[in-house]
Design an enzyme around this catalytic site. Structure first.
Site: not given
Ligand code: SPV
Ligand code: MG
Length: 293
Positions: A43, A45-47, A57, A84, A158, A189
């Site tokens: 993944w 991931s943006g976070f 984020d 993401d 999403r 989510h």
């Molecule tokens: C990420 O990992 O960037 C997500 C998941 O989008 S969450 O942080 O849970 O939204």
């Molecule tokens: Mg994200």
């Protein structure tokens, strides 16, 4: 013999195994560790990438920064990457450009969320969660589907209705509308501390599109429980690479200060040779032997 695309590999893995496990990553190194550990995909991931830059984020990290990370990952390991792409970085026009770029960079799938740009991270308490009108987000999903070159490239919608506190009927209505717009899968989510909210949604969902979940907030939802629901084909471990790294760094850094040196932690952390292995230093040695004259 034609080679399978990463998107095809991911689709086949979901069909064969019933459920794929996708580990969050923020760098080629963590992606490689996920591959070695046996995950089915990574993944992007943006976070995690935001956290790596010390930023929240909230759409501060640019598409270019995220794309660079994703491209570097795809160069360094073979797993399919689920990218993401947050809100798609703007409206449907931005989504078209993003899908072109991410597909060309080697992603197997993109996840686009129905929030307005700039978004606010989903799991934060009392976050400002503003969702797009359903029709507007349908346009973004349609644009994404029309843009992909490989028909196997997965477009995941999403649905953030539960995160925004809009309730299950709104979440189901949105999921149905996104499926109608062409989404291959629906990511639902939730930030409830127990799986009930997601389980209830999944039981009430009668669409064709399989479901993706990110069980960060409700960790007791293990693979056995996910499989029992029958409709979830992908689980994303959304932030466990960055959280594990922070735990390890905090522990090691404070021990060095406490011990007045590195003498104790030296035995507790991986060797420099292990980093050489992960860097593929052996290839440099082989190339030196073969070509340096
Ligand atoms: C990420 O990992 O960037 C997500 C998941 O989008 S969450 O942080 O849970 O939204
Ligand atoms: Mg994200």
């Amino acid at each position: 013999m034609t080679t399978k695309s990463k998107s095809r590999i991911l689709r086949d893995a979901m069909a064969d195994k019933g459920l794929v496990h996708i580990m969050a990553s923020h760098a080629p190194l963590s992606a490689r560790l996920a591959e070695e550990a046996g995950f089915d995909g990574v993944w992007a991931s943006g976070f995690e990438l935001s956290a790596l830059y010390g930023l929240p984020d909230v759409s501060l990290v640019s598409m270019t920064q995220h794309l660079d990370m994703m491209r570097a990952m795809s160069e360094q390991m073979d797993l399919p990457i689920v990218a993401d792409i947050d809100t798609g970085f703007g409206n449907a026009v931005n989504v078209i450009y993003a899908v072109e770029q991410y597909e060309a960079a080697g992603a197997a799938a993109v996840v686009i969320e129905d929030k307005s740009f700039p978004k606010v991270t989903s799991l934060v308490a009392d976050g400002r969660q503003e969702l797009l009108r359903i029709e507007e987000f349908q346009g973004k999903i349609e644009a994404a589907c029309k843009t992909r070159k490989d028909p196997d490239f997965l477009i995941v919608a999403r649905d953030e209705a539960l995160i925004a506190g809009l309730g299950e009927p709104e979440a189901l209505k949105r999921a149905a509308a996104y499926e109608e717009a062409g989404a291959d899968m629906i990511l639902i989510h939730s930030k409830k501390k127990t799986p009930d909210e997601v389980e209830s949604f999944v039981n009430a969902w009668h669409g064709r599109a399989p479901v993706v979940i990110v069980p960060t907030a409700y960790p007791e939802m293990n693979a056995e429980r996910i499989r029992a629901l029958g409709k979830i084909r992908m689980v994303i471990y959304g932030n466990h690479a960055i959280r594990a790294s922070v735990t390890a760094m905090q522990k090691t850094f404070s021990a060095i200060i406490r011990d007045g040196g590195i003498q104790k932690v030296n035995e507790e952390i991986v060797s420099v040779e292990e980093i050489f292995r992960l860097q593929r230093m052996d290839r440099v040695k082989a190339h030196e032997r073969a070509f340096l004259r």
